[in-house]
Design an enzyme around this catalytic site. Structure first.
Site, mmCIF file in Angstrom:
data_model
loop_
_atom_site.group_PDB
_atom_site.id
_atom_site.type_symbol
_atom_site.label_atom_id
_atom_site.label_comp_id
_atom_site.label_asym_id
_atom_site.label_seq_id
_atom_site.Cartn_x
_atom_site.Cartn_y
_atom_site.Cartn_z
ATOM 1 N N THR A 1 9.662 -2.097 -3.153
ATOM 2 C CA THR A 1 10.084 -3.463 -2.835
ATOM 3 C C THR A 1 10.557 -4.167 -4.094
ATOM 4 O O THR A 1 10.171 -3.812 -5.214
ATOM 5 C CB THR A 1 8.930 -4.310 -2.259
ATOM 6 O OG1 THR A 1 7.995 -4.607 -3.308
ATOM 7 C CG2 THR A 1 8.235 -3.609 -1.123
ATOM 8 N N ASP A 2 11.381 -5.186 -3.927
ATOM 9 C CA ASP A 2 11.536 -6.156 -4.995
ATOM 10 C C ASP A 2 10.197 -6.897 -5.083
ATOM 11 O O ASP A 2 9.323 -6.744 -4.219
ATOM 12 C CB ASP A 2 12.695 -7.108 -4.688
ATOM 13 C CG ASP A 2 13.315 -7.702 -5.943
ATOM 14 O OD1 ASP A 2 12.673 -7.662 -7.005
ATOM 15 O OD2 ASP A 2 14.456 -8.212 -5.858
ATOM 16 N N ALA A 3 10.003 -7.682 -6.114
ATOM 17 C CA ALA A 3 8.698 -8.309 -6.341
ATOM 18 C C ALA A 3 8.263 -9.134 -5.133
ATOM 19 O O ALA A 3 9.004 -9.976 -4.642
ATOM 20 C CB ALA A 3 8.764 -9.193 -7.576
#
Length: 610
Positions: free
Chosen positions: A307-309
């Site tokens: 995932t992105d953050a």
């Protein structure tokens, strides 16, 4: 895992030997731990978590114990964690020593706008759009060479994952977060340049992570601060947004692909209930239709998806941390990046709560056990491929690798190759054959004082005759004084960076002092610049305009300019002699003075008024 520490006259050498990885006999807790990538940007022994701003540069025992206890699979480093070469090597060795399996140690070192390691330490380059500007003449040469250098430098520090390259196709001039992080608006060029970087990074044993799937190029919202939505139809999505991902997966599948916190209704219009009890379109990060059916089945990507953050507003505004991780895993994503902020010892207890929720989800079949095992196997396979060989970290080797002369030369070469001449009505070069006619007084109008100094020093150092140079900073200046300087100047050189700089990018004590007396809000700075250029036009002063970031702004300033250059970057370094410099400013000065020709081409469409 064994760690040896050897002292020798050349410095400290760290040798890491990893045991063979196996998933078959691992517990659910171990599998879940491998699916988490944590950040320890700040850490305080006590106090309020939100108030903690103490950079974590040495691994505290509490964090080491947490990595061991929860079988954490990876960490991400930020600028606060990477202060100097020896410290980075020592920290990464401690992180690996705490892990029960080889640890992904990741960073965002794209180059250009996004470079976490201090620019005075590591080679940072002028970024992806500058690489895109070289493509018509140089093809994939700079993409390959830049990734090779970044990969070598990261590898020497023990960083084994780079969240790069960005292969978003920048189709939106107002995109606040991608813009110059994109190679181009042309999906075919983005694909080829991205593929070249994937190969180069991974040849240096650094795992690459394409981002941001399924594409962040046509948004006007930054997913750090909100939840963007892309309303492209499927044909546009396949021809533009997805095209680089498909090409690279087919050509040389990267070790990782990073998700985007973006709604794509044409790809998934199903709804999800958020923490406010509202129904909302699923973000791509939580969409099984996008992360499993599209990415795994249609595009046949079999690597690791991260995932992105998850602390970004595009997710955290709508979901609590535990729900966010569960929904992400349900969608088929392998690794949850930054699911919980750990800043104090009390925050470590939040991992207990997270694991309790995750194990309950597995026991309730909300998370499928077989899929969990398959995901853990993908992670283990990637670690086996890149991290299973004994790795030796040497402070001296890292010192010799980071920012070495050959790397700095490539940085300078790219900066120069990217400079693009968009317009020139016989103003450039500022070097007439008749020396008596040469302009002697230059007035610079720059975004801030440091950039004034950088361009001034570059021009003075490279010129065979001394200029008298004055400067106005758009961060704060006296209008009357600026107008007087324009009146006295032979040539006005004005530069701007769009989108606006963030506070962290603006530097220099001079600016702080000026701002207090002559503060100009960020939104007013373009108006102030235009007013100064209109005044120069009234006085018939020759004007050179320089676009320092996304070149779309050129359209607005073209009618007020006799010549226009684009650099796509404004990196600045300050050496131990207090010289302020940067590869983009040196390259600009060389072109301005006629020492070199601008060979770059605009990678995006910029309409010029007739």
């Amino acid at each position: 895992m064994a760690l040896t520490k050897i002292l020798n006259p050349l410095g400290i050498v760290f040798a890491m030997a990893f045991n063979h990885l196996a998933v078959a006999n691992t517990s659910v807790t171990q599998q879940l731990g491998q699916k988490l990538m944590l950040d320890f940007r700040y850490y305080c022994d006590s106090g309020n978590s939100k108030a903690c701003r103490n950079p974590m540069t040495q691994l505290p025992q509490e964090l080491a114990n947490a990595i061991t206890k929860y079988h954490i699979g990876g960490v991400i480093l930020f600028a606060e964690n990477v202060q100097d070469t020896a410290q980075i090597v020592t920290l990464n060795t401690a992180l690996q020593n705490a892990a029960t399996q080889p640890l992904f140690i990741a960073i965002d070192q794209e180059g250009g706008r996004v470079a976490r390691i201090n620019r005075e330490v590591a080679t940072s380059f002028t970024g992806n759009m500058s690489i895109g500007a070289t493509y018509p003449k140089q093809g994939t040469y700079y993409a390959t060479q830049v990734a090779k250098v970044i990969g070598k430098e990261l590898n020497s520090l023990g960083i084994n994952v780079n969240f790069a390259p960005t292969v978003d196709v920048n189709m939106n001039a107002a995109n606040p977060v991608i813009n110059v992080r994109s190679f181009s608006e042309n999906p075919d060029e983005v694909a080829k340049l991205g593929a070249a970087q994937v190969v180069a990074f991974e040849n240096e044993q650094v795992i690459s992570a394409l981002k941001h799937f399924p594409g962040h190029g046509d948004t006007h919202v930054d997913s750090h601060t909100g939840l963007p939505r892309v309303d492209h139809d499927k044909k546009t999505i396949w021809q533009n947004d997805l095209a680089p991902f498909k090409y690279i997966i087919d050509k040389h599948a990267p070790g990782m692909i990073m998700t985007a916190h973006i709604q794509y209704p044409a790809l998934d219009d199903s709804l999800l209930e958020n923490k406010k009890g509202e129904k909302m379109l699923k973000p791509a990060t939580m969409s099984r239709a996008i992360m499993h059916d599209l990415l795994r089945t249609e595009l046949n990507y079999q690597g690791v998806v991260v995932t992105d953050a998850l602390d970004m507003a595009g997710i955290s505004d709508f979901f609590d941390p535990e729900t966010a991780v569960i929904e992400t895993f349900k969608a088929g994503v392998d690794i949850a990046l930054m699911p919980i902020a750990i800043r104090t010892p009390d925050d470590i207890k939040k991992l207990d709560k997270l694991f309790t929720r995750l194990i309950s989800a597995v026991n309730a079949n909300t998370l499928d056990k077989n899929e969990l095992a398959e995901s853990a196997q993908r992670i283990a396979a990637l670690k086996q491929r890149f991290l299973s060989q004994p790795s030796t970290l040497s402070v001296n080797i890292a010192h010799a690798t980071l920012g070495n002369p050959s790397h700095r030369k490539l940085e300078a070469d790219l900066a120069l190759a990217a400079i693009t001449q968009v317009k020139n009505n016989q103003l450039l070069p500022i070097k007439p054959a008749n020396k008596s006619l040469r302009p002697k007084r230059l007035h610079l109008i720059m975004p801030d004082t440091r950039k004034c100094v950088a361009l001034e020093q570059a021009l003075q150092n490279l010129s065979d005759n001394a200029f008298t140079i004055t400067c106005s900073s758009l961060q704060g200046f006296d209008t009357k004084l600026s107008k007087n300087s324009i009146k006295d100047a032979d040539v006005v050189i004005a530069a701007h960076a769009s989108p606006q700089q963030s506070a962290v990018e603006i530097g220099g004590m001079d600016d702080i002092a000026e701002v207090s007396a002559h503060s100009i809000s960020r939104h007013e700075q373009p108006k102030a610049l235009r007013a100064q250029l209109e005044y120069a036009k009234q006085l018939q002063k020759p004007v050179l305009f320089i676009s320092l970031r996304a070149p779309y702004e050129i359209t607005d300033y073209a009618p007020l300019s006799d010549a226009i250059l684009a650099s796509y970057a404004y990196n600045i370094d300050i050496d131990n002699k207090n010289q302020v410099a940067g590869p983009a400013f040196t390259a600009l000065a060389r072109v301005i003075l006629g020492l070199d020709v601008a060979h770059g081409k605009l990678p995006v469409t910029v309409p010029l008024p007739k």
